[in-house]
Design a protein around this motif. Structure first.
Motif, PDB file in Angstrom:
ATOM      1  N   ARG A   1      21.000   3.385  -3.454  1.00 57.30           N
ATOM      2  CA  ARG A   1      19.829   3.232  -2.668  1.00 57.30           C
ATOM      3  C   ARG A   1      18.485   3.338  -3.698  1.00 57.30           C
ATOM      4  NH1 ARG A   1      19.761   4.024   2.230  1.00 57.30           N
ATOM      5  NH2 ARG A   1      21.645   4.463   3.385  1.00 57.30           N
ATOM      6  N   SER A   2      18.037   2.333  -4.012  1.00 56.96           N
ATOM      7  CA  SER A   2      16.967   2.346  -4.912  1.00 56.96           C
ATOM      8  C   SER A   2      15.752   1.543  -4.704  1.00 56.96           C
ATOM      9  CB  SER A   2      18.002   1.743  -6.327  1.00 56.96           C
ATOM     10  OG  SER A   2      18.153   0.606  -5.887  1.00 56.96           O
ATOM     11  N   SER A   3      15.590   0.908  -3.592  1.00 58.55           N
ATOM     12  CA  SER A   3      14.761  -0.010  -3.231  1.00 58.55           C
ATOM     13  C   SER A   3      13.529   0.392  -2.291  1.00 58.55           C
ATOM     14  CB  SER A   3      15.251  -1.439  -2.631  1.00 58.55           C
ATOM     15  OG  SER A   3      15.422  -1.362  -1.260  1.00 58.55           O
ATOM     16  N   SER A   4      12.599  -0.235  -2.090  1.00 58.18           N
ATOM     17  CA  SER A   4      11.505   0.340  -1.037  1.00 58.18           C
ATOM     18  C   SER A   4      11.511  -0.529   0.078  1.00 58.18           C
ATOM     19  CB  SER A   4      10.359  -0.003  -1.954  1.00 58.18           C
ATOM     20  OG  SER A   4      10.010   0.842  -2.834  1.00 58.18           O
ATOM     21  N   GLY A   5      12.792  -1.041   0.341  1.00 60.79           N
ATOM     22  CA  GLY A   5      12.955  -1.737   1.588  1.00 60.79           C
ATOM     23  C   GLY A   5      13.700  -2.870   1.484  1.00 60.79           C
ATOM     24  N   CYS A   6      13.590  -3.639   0.255  1.00 61.36           N
ATOM     25  CA  CYS A   6      14.468  -4.780   0.187  1.00 61.36           C
ATOM     26  C   CYS A   6      16.028  -4.832  -0.093  1.00 61.36           C
ATOM     27  CB  CYS A   6      13.567  -5.456  -0.713  1.00 61.36           C
ATOM     28  SG  CYS A   6      12.062  -6.009  -0.634  1.00 61.36           S
ATOM     29  N   ILE A   7      16.554  -6.009  -0.011  1.00 60.93           N
ATOM     30  CA  ILE A   7      18.008  -5.993  -0.285  1.00 60.93           C
ATOM     31  C   ILE A   7      17.902  -6.730  -1.658  1.00 60.93           C
ATOM     32  CG2 ILE A   7      20.298  -6.713   0.092  1.00 60.93           C
ATOM     33  CD1 ILE A   7      19.241  -4.725   2.109  1.00 60.93           C
ATOM     34  N   GLY A   8      18.617  -6.033  -3.052  1.00 66.01           N
ATOM     35  CA  GLY A   8      18.570  -6.575  -4.185  1.00 66.01           C
ATOM     36  C   GLY A   8      20.115  -6.918  -4.584  1.00 66.01           C
ATOM     37  N   LEU A   9      19.928  -8.198  -5.436  1.00 66.08           N
ATOM     38  CA  LEU A   9      21.327  -8.634  -5.938  1.00 66.08           C
ATOM     39  C   LEU A   9      21.222  -8.713  -7.448  1.00 66.08           C
ATOM     40  CD1 LEU A   9      21.433  -9.689  -2.743  1.00 66.08           C
ATOM     41  CD2 LEU A   9      22.851 -11.182  -3.697  1.00 66.08           C
TER      42      LEU A   9
ATOM     43  N   LYS B   1       0.904  -1.265   0.153  1.00 66.92           N
ATOM     44  CA  LYS B   1       0.123   0.076   0.037  1.00 66.92           C
ATOM     45  C   LYS B   1       0.813   1.129  -0.067  1.00 66.92           C
ATOM     46  CE  LYS B   1      -3.685   2.201   2.669  1.00 66.92           C
ATOM     47  NZ  LYS B   1      -4.338   2.483   3.985  1.00 66.92           N
ATOM     48  N   SER B   2       1.811   1.296   0.913  1.00 71.97           N
ATOM     49  CA  SER B   2       2.749   2.370   0.972  1.00 71.97           C
ATOM     50  C   SER B   2       3.497   2.729  -0.626  1.00 71.97           C
ATOM     51  CB  SER B   2       3.762   2.384   2.145  1.00 71.97           C
ATOM     52  OG  SER B   2       4.571   1.259   1.935  1.00 71.97           O
ATOM     53  N   MET B   3       3.899   1.525  -1.180  1.00 71.84           N
ATOM     54  CA  MET B   3       4.548   1.877  -2.368  1.00 71.84           C
ATOM     55  C   MET B   3       3.520   2.362  -3.464  1.00 71.84           C
ATOM     56  SD  MET B   3       6.276  -2.012  -3.128  1.00 71.84           S
ATOM     57  CE  MET B   3       7.626  -2.382  -2.328  1.00 71.84           C
TER      58      MET B   3
END
Length: 190
Positions: free
Chosen positions: A161-169, A114-116
Motif C-alpha cells: 500500500r504505497s500510492s496516492s490512489g494509482c495502481i503501480g507496476l 492539491k491533496s498530495m
C-alpha cells in the motif's frame, strides 16, 4: 607403525564433533511459520472477467486492491496476464468501480494533485519524465481524473500500500501492458 593423523584431519574431526550437537538440535527444531513472515509480494486471488464485465470489448483489466494484482484479458480472451501491483496507501485514497483507458503516454510527466501536496508539502510542483518521476516509464490514463495505471522506478512499492490512489507496476510490466492495451479498454478497480 606411523600415524596418519595430520593437522587437517584433526581439525576436521574436531569441527565435526562440535557441529554434531547443533545439527541434531536443528533437526528437532519447529519449522518457522511462513504465514508470520512479512513480504511485499501479493497473494493473488483468481479473477474471471465474466464476474465483472458483460463482454471483453477491446479488452478488460481488473485491478484487485486486496490481492494487489492486476488482471488483463485481450479482446478475444486468448491472452490473460496477471501482474503484481502497488495499491493506494489507505481506503480514503482508493477509488473503486468502472472506468476505461482514455490515454497512454510513454515518459509521462507528473504534477502532484492539491491533496498530495497538502499531505506532503515537499513535493515539487511538476516533474519531467525520468528516473525520479514516480509515474515510471509508462502511464495508462483512466477516465477518472488523476487516477492512473503506471510504472514505478521504486520497485519496493510493488506489493504494498504505497500510492496516492494509482495502481503501480514494475516498469518492465507496465511497458508490456501498455503495448497490449488499446484506448477504450474497460477497467474495474475492486
Amino acid at each position: 607403525m606411523t600415524s596418519n593423523l595430520t593437522r587437517r584431519s584433526a581439525l576436521l574431526g574436531l569441527t565435526t564433533a562440535f557441529a554434531a550437537p547443533a545439527l541434531l538440535r536443528a533437526q528437532d527444531a519447529t519449522p518457522i511459520e511462513l504465514s508470520a513472515v512479512r513480504r511485499n509480494a501479493s497473494s493473488f486471488v483468481t479473477q474471471d472477467w465474466r464476474d465483472h464485465f458483460e463482454s471483453l470489448g477491446k479488452g478488460v483489466i481488473v485491478a484487485d486492491t486486496t490481492s494487489r494484482a492486476l488482471h488483463y484479458w485481450s479482446a478475444d480472451g486468448s491472452d490473460y496476464r496477471i501482474y503484481p501491483t502497488s495499491v493506494p496507501m489507505s481506503e480514503d485514497l482508493t477509488k473503486r468501480g468502472y472506468t476505461e483507458v482514455v490515454r497512454k503516454k510513454v515518459g509521462p510527466t507528473w504534477t502532484p494533485t492539491k491533496s498530495m501536496r497538502e499531505r506532503d508539502p515537499t513535493l515539487p510542483d511538476h516533474m519531467e519524465a525520468g528516473e525520479g518521476n514516480p509515474l515510471g516509464s509508462h502511464a495508462i490514463y483512466l477516465s477518472w481524473p488523476a487516477y492512473l495505471i503506471h510504472g514505478t522506478h521504486d520497485t519496493r512499492k510493488i506489493g504494498r500500500r504505497s500510492s496516492s490512489g494509482c495502481i503501480g507496476l514494475y516498469n518492465e510490466k507496465i511497458e508490456e501492458l501498455f503495448a497490449l492495451t488499446p484506448i477504450g479498454t474497460q477497467v474495474r478497480v475492486i
